[in-house]
Enzyme design. Structure first.
Site, PDB file in Angstrom:
ATOM      1  N   GLY A  53       0.849  -1.192   0.000  1.00 34.51           N
ATOM      2  CA  GLY A  53       0.000   0.000   0.000  1.00 34.51           C
ATOM      3  C   GLY A  53       0.875   1.228   0.000  1.00 34.51           C
ATOM      4  O   GLY A  53       2.059   1.152   0.363  1.00 34.51           O
ATOM      5  N   CYS A  80       5.099  -6.184   1.782  1.00 35.85           N
ATOM      6  CA  CYS A  80       5.394  -4.759   1.932  1.00 35.85           C
ATOM      7  C   CYS A  80       4.532  -4.133   3.036  1.00 35.85           C
ATOM      8  O   CYS A  80       4.676  -4.474   4.193  1.00 35.85           O
ATOM      9  CB  CYS A  80       5.235  -4.064   0.580  1.00 35.85           C
ATOM     10  SG  CYS A  80       5.972  -2.424   0.548  1.00 35.85           S
ATOM     11  N   TYR A  81       3.593  -3.263   2.702  1.00 34.70           N
ATOM     12  CA  TYR A  81       2.711  -2.698   3.728  1.00 34.70           C
ATOM     13  C   TYR A  81       2.033  -3.817   4.516  1.00 34.70           C
ATOM     14  O   TYR A  81       1.856  -3.728   5.730  1.00 34.70           O
ATOM     15  CB  TYR A  81       1.660  -1.813   3.055  1.00 34.70           C
ATOM     16  CG  TYR A  81       0.777  -1.046   4.015  1.00 34.70           C
ATOM     17  CD1 TYR A  81       1.122   0.238   4.432  1.00 34.70           C
ATOM     18  CD2 TYR A  81      -0.403  -1.606   4.505  1.00 34.70           C
ATOM     19  CE1 TYR A  81       0.317   0.942   5.321  1.00 34.70           C
ATOM     20  CE2 TYR A  81      -1.208  -0.915   5.384  1.00 34.70           C
ATOM     21  CZ  TYR A  81      -0.850   0.365   5.784  1.00 34.70           C
ATOM     22  OH  TYR A  81      -1.647   1.057   6.661  1.00 34.70           O
ATOM     23  N   HIS A 167       8.659  -7.053  -3.360  1.00 38.02           N
ATOM     24  CA  HIS A 167       7.450  -7.429  -4.107  1.00 38.02           C
ATOM     25  C   HIS A 167       7.677  -8.689  -4.944  1.00 38.02           C
ATOM     26  O   HIS A 167       8.210  -8.605  -6.041  1.00 38.02           O
ATOM     27  CB  HIS A 167       7.010  -6.272  -5.002  1.00 38.02           C
ATOM     28  CG  HIS A 167       6.454  -5.130  -4.214  1.00 38.02           C
ATOM     29  ND1 HIS A 167       5.132  -5.069  -3.842  1.00 38.02           N
ATOM     30  CD2 HIS A 167       7.057  -4.044  -3.687  1.00 38.02           C
ATOM     31  CE1 HIS A 167       4.936  -3.975  -3.122  1.00 38.02           C
ATOM     32  NE2 HIS A 167       6.090  -3.335  -3.014  1.00 38.02           N
ATOM     33  N   GLU A 169       5.526 -10.272  -6.534  1.00 37.76           N
ATOM     34  CA  GLU A 169       4.577 -10.330  -7.647  1.00 37.76           C
ATOM     35  C   GLU A 169       5.065  -9.631  -8.909  1.00 37.76           C
ATOM     36  O   GLU A 169       4.505  -9.809  -9.974  1.00 37.76           O
ATOM     37  CB  GLU A 169       3.215  -9.757  -7.206  1.00 37.76           C
ATOM     38  CG  GLU A 169       3.161  -8.253  -6.940  1.00 37.76           C
ATOM     39  CD  GLU A 169       3.622  -7.841  -5.532  1.00 37.76           C
ATOM     40  OE1 GLU A 169       4.377  -8.623  -4.912  1.00 37.76           O
ATOM     41  OE2 GLU A 169       3.266  -6.744  -5.087  1.00 37.76           O
ATOM     42  N   ASP A 225     -16.364  -9.859 -24.836  1.00 39.95           N
ATOM     43  CA  ASP A 225     -16.939 -10.208 -23.535  1.00 39.95           C
ATOM     44  C   ASP A 225     -18.387 -10.683 -23.636  1.00 39.95           C
ATOM     45  O   ASP A 225     -18.766 -11.689 -23.027  1.00 39.95           O
ATOM     46  CB  ASP A 225     -16.865  -9.017 -22.564  1.00 39.95           C
ATOM     47  CG  ASP A 225     -15.429  -8.555 -22.349  1.00 39.95           C
ATOM     48  OD1 ASP A 225     -14.515  -9.299 -22.742  1.00 39.95           O
ATOM     49  OD2 ASP A 225     -15.228  -7.455 -21.813  1.00 39.95           O
ATOM     50  N   LYS A 366      -9.030  -9.681 -18.187  1.00 34.83           N
ATOM     51  CA  LYS A 366      -9.211  -9.632 -19.649  1.00 34.83           C
ATOM     52  C   LYS A 366      -8.468 -10.772 -20.357  1.00 34.83           C
ATOM     53  O   LYS A 366      -9.006 -11.403 -21.260  1.00 34.83           O
ATOM     54  CB  LYS A 366      -8.726  -8.272 -20.172  1.00 34.83           C
ATOM     55  CG  LYS A 366      -9.048  -8.022 -21.621  1.00 34.83           C
ATOM     56  CD  LYS A 366     -10.519  -7.712 -21.804  1.00 34.83           C
ATOM     57  CE  LYS A 366     -10.934  -7.699 -23.253  1.00 34.83           C
ATOM     58  NZ  LYS A 366     -12.344  -7.356 -23.413  1.00 34.83           N
TER      59      LYS A 366
END
Ligand code: XMP
Length: 510
Positions: A53, A80-81, A167, A169, A225, A366
């Site tokens: 965050g 992290c946060y 991080h 990710e 979609d 997506k």
């Protein structure tokens, strides 16, 4: 199937965490940081991840968390946060810092038995933080450090709690995915069993159970979609699904016929085609304000949809192609991950229609929808098509929209797309289209003076449509397109190239 909940504390990487977990074959869902503990008790997730965050844990109104979450017996990983808030709640200490550590760092691995199993000593990780944990909570051990951060990785295996300052990710953390996999599979004991096939299977059964032999109606827009939504529903309920596709007269050249054929012949969908060009053009007469155009087109679409649905009989369900980013954007969590896009989904139906809503794609990103589309038999060209605005060519004929102006624009646009495809450029661009200006200019063709319209070529690159760069197209390509349009399209005698970025411009002209 065990889910992982990602609690969003506002990091720009929250969605990325959820994506990486799904790539590892585990279903993940993003929830606001203040989701009640009751929800976790009820849902029994396989693990919880606390995201990063932008704030300091000491900032006024910074998001916090109840320590109860750590007593649920559910494995938790704080990033992290998330690490800092976990440390603070469990009796550790965090020091505020005015200096941010941002960028690459080398990770010293002190213990390879837990979350850092198989992780290389000295490997590259990505840091982006101000505060850091100065005293770890009781029961934890430090298992990884970097030069500037002595508490880069902490673990409490007895309680199944873990924290990472960097991080995992992001792609810049070389073995980040392996660290997440260690957490999910070795420490939280989750089985990877999420993939598109299992999604199709579970969804189809779920829809069948929910709908029984009642009727569903779904609006087709021509985009991926809504078609994927319909194909999934079709698998579940066959002809109890009615699709409605409206020709508003604002589609591209040959689009209505081509799509109707695909819907009916290729996919055997039950489609009601409504040729309503006259109705739309009549209502758009003398209207030149972009927002008025959008509103009129949206309203007219809803009228037609309601009329057609009324003719079918007793409809109980309305299906929509809402996807995960739409859900996140319309239910924003506090923090920067919640940048809200101005949503202009003309063609999107109001939620107060007298039907129950079904949104089978609302958990998918997506690119997952694209993968699903391919599994359901959609062709690559269709799946990778550029976004096309709901109000269609009405926002590309600048000023008043008339049948003749639409004809001119359609021809020009068709040539542009043909040439872009021929140059193998289509897939490199976010969008490529022509715009017709309400301006005429003088030209000369053969020996004759001409006084015709100006056409703009707009080619842009973008990642998400929120910002965009104009594309520096090859001058020979531009010249071919310009020559062809001026020579082949009666009504245009001048071409200009749009070199505006977004911001300050927008992608569309209206
Ligand atoms: P702008 O022009 O705002 O567009 O930079 C960003 C993206 O959104 C599309 N767009 C629309 N899509 N209805 C839609 O469904 C609209 O009214 C609309 N206006 C713009 C645009 O094509 C681009 O991809």
């Amino acid at each position: 199937m065990k889910k992982v909940f990602v609690l969003d504390f506002g990091s720009q990487y929250t969605q990325l965490i959820a994506r990486k977990i799904r790539e590892l074959g585990v279903f993940s869902e993003i929830l606001p940081f203040d989701t009640s503990v009751e929800h976790f008790r009820k849902e029994r997730p396989g693990a919880i991840i606390l995201s990063g965050g932008p704030q300091s844990v000491y900032e006024k109104d910074s998001p916090s968390i109840t320590a109860e979450i750590f007593n649920l017996g559910v494995p938790v990983l704080g990033i992290c946060y998330g690490l800092q808030i976990m440390s603070l709640s469990l009796g550790g200490e965090v020091v505020a810092s005015t200096k941010r550590e941002y960028g690459f760092a080398a990770l010293r691995v002190l213990d390879r038995k837990g979350i850092l199993s198989g992780i290389r000593d000295g490997g590259q990780v990505w840091m982006s933080h101000g505060d850091k944990v100065s005293r770890i909570p009781p029961g934890f051990r430090v298992t990884g450090t970097t030069k500037n951060c002595k508490t880069a990785v902490i673990e409490s295996p007895g309680n199944n709690l873990y924290g990472i300052q960097f991080h995992p990710e992001v792609i810049h953390t070389r073995q980040g995915k392996k660290i997440l996999a260690n957490f999910l599979f070795n420490l939280a004991g989750i089985e990877p069993n999420w993939d598109m096939e299992s999604f199709i299977d579970t969804k189809t059964k779920e829809i069948r159970r929910q709908v029984g032999d009642r009727l569903i109606v779904c609006g087709l827009s021509g985009g991926v979609d809504s078609l994927v939504t319909s194909l999934l529903l079709h698998r579940a309920v066959k002809d109890n699904l009615y699709c409605i596709f409206v020709d508003n007269g604002l589609l591209r050249k040959g689009e209505y016929q081509r799509l109707m054929e695909t819907f009916r012949k290729k996919f055997d969908l039950n489609v009601i085609g409504v040729e309503a060009e006259d109705r739309f053009l009549h209502r758009l007469k003398k209207i030149s304000s972009p927002e008025r155009k959008r509103k009129i087109i949206g309203e007219e679409f809803i009228h037609i949809f309601e009329e057609e649905a009324g003719k079918i009989g007793q409809i109980d369900f309305l299906a929509q192609g809402t996807i995960y980013p739409d859900v996140i954007e319309s239910n924003p969590v506090k923090g920067p991950s919640s940048k809200i896009k101005s949503h202009h989904n003309v063609g999107g139906l109001p939620k107060d229609l007298p039907f129950e809503l079904i949104e089978p794609l609302k958990e998918l990103f997506k690119d997952e929808v694209r993968e699903l589309a391919a599994d359901l038999g959609l062709e690559k060209d269709f799946i990778s098509q550029h976004p096309f605005p709901g109000p269609g060519l009405a926002v590309r004929v600048i000023g008043e929209v008339t049948r003749e102006r639409l004809r001119i624009l359609r021809e020009a646009d068709d040539i542009l797309i043909q040439e872009i495809r021929k140059a193998r450029l289509y897939d490199k661009l976010w969008q490529a289209f022509a715009v017709l200006l309400p301006v005429r200019s003088v030209g000369v063709m053969g020996d004759r003076r001409t006084y015709q319209r100006v056409c703009v070529l707009r080619l842009v690159q973008s990642v998400d449509g929120m910002t965009a760069d104009w594309f520096p197209a090859d001058s020979r390509l531009l010249s071919t397109i310009a020559n062809r349009i001026v020579n082949e399209v009666d009504g245009i005698n001048r071409i200009v190239y749009d070199i505006t970025t977004k911001p300050p411009g927008t992608i569309e002209w209206e």
